[in-house]
Motif scaffolding. Sequence first.
Motif, PDB file in Angstrom:
ATOM      1  N   ASP A   1       0.820  -1.208   0.000  1.00 19.10           N
ATOM      2  CA  ASP A   1       0.000   0.000   0.000  1.00 19.10           C
ATOM      3  C   ASP A   1       0.855   1.260   0.000  1.00 19.10           C
ATOM      4  O   ASP A   1       0.508   2.256  -0.656  1.00 19.10           O
ATOM      5  N   ILE A   2       1.973   1.222   0.707  1.00 22.55           N
ATOM      6  CA  ILE A   2       2.864   2.377   0.725  1.00 22.55           C
ATOM      7  C   ILE A   2       3.415   2.643  -0.664  1.00 22.55           C
ATOM      8  O   ILE A   2       3.479   3.806  -1.122  1.00 22.55           O
ATOM      9  N   LEU A   3       3.801   1.586  -1.372  1.00 21.20           N
ATOM     10  CA  LEU A   3       4.351   1.764  -2.720  1.00 21.20           C
ATOM     11  C   LEU A   3       3.290   2.301  -3.677  1.00 21.20           C
ATOM     12  O   LEU A   3       3.597   3.118  -4.552  1.00 21.20           O
ATOM     13  N   VAL A   4       2.056   1.844  -3.524  1.00 22.68           N
ATOM     14  CA  VAL A   4       0.975   2.400  -4.347  1.00 22.68           C
ATOM     15  C   VAL A   4       0.789   3.884  -4.039  1.00 22.68           C
ATOM     16  O   VAL A   4       0.608   4.714  -4.944  1.00 22.68           O
ATOM     17  N   GLY A   5       0.835   4.242  -2.759  1.00 25.62           N
ATOM     18  CA  GLY A   5       0.719   5.643  -2.387  1.00 25.62           C
ATOM     19  C   GLY A   5       1.854   6.485  -2.946  1.00 25.62           C
ATOM     20  O   GLY A   5       1.647   7.633  -3.368  1.00 25.62           O
ATOM     21  N   LEU A   6       3.063   5.919  -2.988  1.00 26.77           N
ATOM     22  CA  LEU A   6       4.193   6.637  -3.567  1.00 26.77           C
ATOM     23  C   LEU A   6       3.994   6.854  -5.065  1.00 26.77           C
ATOM     24  O   LEU A   6       4.325   7.923  -5.594  1.00 26.77           O
ATOM     25  N   ARG A   7       3.466   5.853  -5.737  1.00 26.85           N
ATOM     26  CA  ARG A   7       3.196   6.010  -7.178  1.00 26.85           C
ATOM     27  C   ARG A   7       2.155   7.102  -7.418  1.00 26.85           C
ATOM     28  O   ARG A   7       2.318   7.938  -8.313  1.00 26.85           O
ATOM     29  N   ILE A   8       1.105   7.103  -6.606  1.00 30.15           N
ATOM     30  CA  ILE A   8       0.078   8.143  -6.754  1.00 30.15           C
ATOM     31  C   ILE A   8       0.663   9.513  -6.419  1.00 30.15           C
ATOM     32  O   ILE A   8       0.410  10.511  -7.111  1.00 30.15           O
TER      33      ILE A   8
ATOM     34  N   MET B   1       3.767  10.529  -6.678  1.00 29.99           N
ATOM     35  CA  MET B   1       4.639  10.993  -7.754  1.00 29.99           C
ATOM     36  C   MET B   1       3.825  11.546  -8.916  1.00 29.99           C
ATOM     37  O   MET B   1       4.162  12.583  -9.496  1.00 29.99           O
ATOM     38  N   GLY B   2       2.728  10.867  -9.257  1.00 32.93           N
ATOM     39  CA  GLY B   2       1.869  11.369 -10.332  1.00 32.93           C
ATOM     40  C   GLY B   2       1.256  12.716 -10.000  1.00 32.93           C
ATOM     41  O   GLY B   2       1.217  13.625 -10.843  1.00 32.93           O
TER      42      GLY B   2
ATOM     43  N   THR C   1       1.220  18.884 -10.353  1.00 31.03           N
ATOM     44  CA  THR C   1       1.314  20.144  -9.636  1.00 31.03           C
ATOM     45  C   THR C   1       2.486  20.992 -10.111  1.00 31.03           C
ATOM     46  O   THR C   1       2.611  22.165  -9.743  1.00 31.03           O
ATOM     47  N   LEU C   2       3.348  20.400 -10.937  1.00 28.61           N
ATOM     48  CA  LEU C   2       4.556  21.102 -11.356  1.00 28.61           C
ATOM     49  C   LEU C   2       4.246  22.421 -12.050  1.00 28.61           C
ATOM     50  O   LEU C   2       4.872  23.447 -11.767  1.00 28.61           O
TER      51      LEU C   2
ATOM     52  N   ALA D   1       6.483  11.914 -20.682  1.00 26.07           N
ATOM     53  CA  ALA D   1       7.546  10.911 -20.796  1.00 26.07           C
ATOM     54  C   ALA D   1       8.303  10.760 -19.486  1.00 26.07           C
ATOM     55  O   ALA D   1       8.614   9.635 -19.052  1.00 26.07           O
ATOM     56  N   LEU D   2       8.604  11.873 -18.825  1.00 20.24           N
ATOM     57  CA  LEU D   2       9.295  11.804 -17.532  1.00 20.24           C
ATOM     58  C   LEU D   2       8.431  11.122 -16.477  1.00 20.24           C
ATOM     59  O   LEU D   2       8.918  10.272 -15.716  1.00 20.24           O
ATOM     60  N   ALA D   3       7.149  11.488 -16.434  1.00 19.63           N
ATOM     61  CA  ALA D   3       6.246  10.863 -15.463  1.00 19.63           C
ATOM     62  C   ALA D   3       6.108   9.367 -15.725  1.00 19.63           C
ATOM     63  O   ALA D   3       6.072   8.563 -14.783  1.00 19.63           O
TER      64      ALA D   3
END
Length: 276
Positions: A200-207, A209-210, A215-216, A253-255
């Motif tokens: 679940d933590i890794l899924v949260g990290l993926r979300i 990052m997206g 927000t950039l 592409a970066l994302a």
Amino acid sequence: MPDAATRTLSSVRRRRAAMRGVAPPLWLISLATIAVAFVAWLAATQTGLIKPLFLPRPASVLGAFSDALDGRIDGAPLVEHVMTSLMRVVGAFVLAALVGIPVGLATGLSPSLRAILDPFIEFYRPLPPLAYLPLVIIWFGIGETSKILLIFLACFAPVALAARAGVSAASLDQVNAARALGASRAQVVRHVILPAALPDILVGLRIGMGVGWTTLVAAEMVAASTGIGQMVLNASNFLRTDIVVMGILVIGALAAAFEFGMRRLERRLAPWKGKV
């Protein structure tokens, strides 16, 4: 009768295996989808069905990419824009992971702490970053701090909530077994709860990052001299849709590269996910 049922089941399994063998690989389907989309884009722009102001031709986007590489857009080469945006997004993401994961685990383990922090996290989580961007600028100025903080706030909530949800993945039997073997509270968290919460933590990290990449552009709206988002915003002011599309493709592409990297990390750190 059992022999007939066994033969029928075996026949069904052989047919399914044969169908799986005939089906094309998933990556090939994705590649074909991208090719079809590109052909549709090329056909719509070459035939004049869509005006270049609304959707530029692929050749125009490629020309804008070449100009950006040589620094003929915004006075800085594309590599500098990319590196500046990468430092902002990655820096904010790492900070969100370092703060969000412990906060999420703590709120999952402590109902009292969850009652204290939940109202604030749930209040600001659905707010668009542009809503509190003026306050961030007023409080922290127009420098790099406000830009990184804005992306950090966008990444923090999904990471913390995912870590909190992952705590419940550890079964009570596992926790009680560890305690019966003499494990301390810290050892239970480290060896039982944290591994159970890892998917679940890794899924949260993926979300997270997206969300950071989305927000950039908002973060680079104010007093930014370099950055992909700043380049796209400047191009939109002059209706340079070729540069806008080029910037969007670079950000995408970066994302996507980060997403594939996170997926590989997820398979390496949590290989049991989906198998138990």
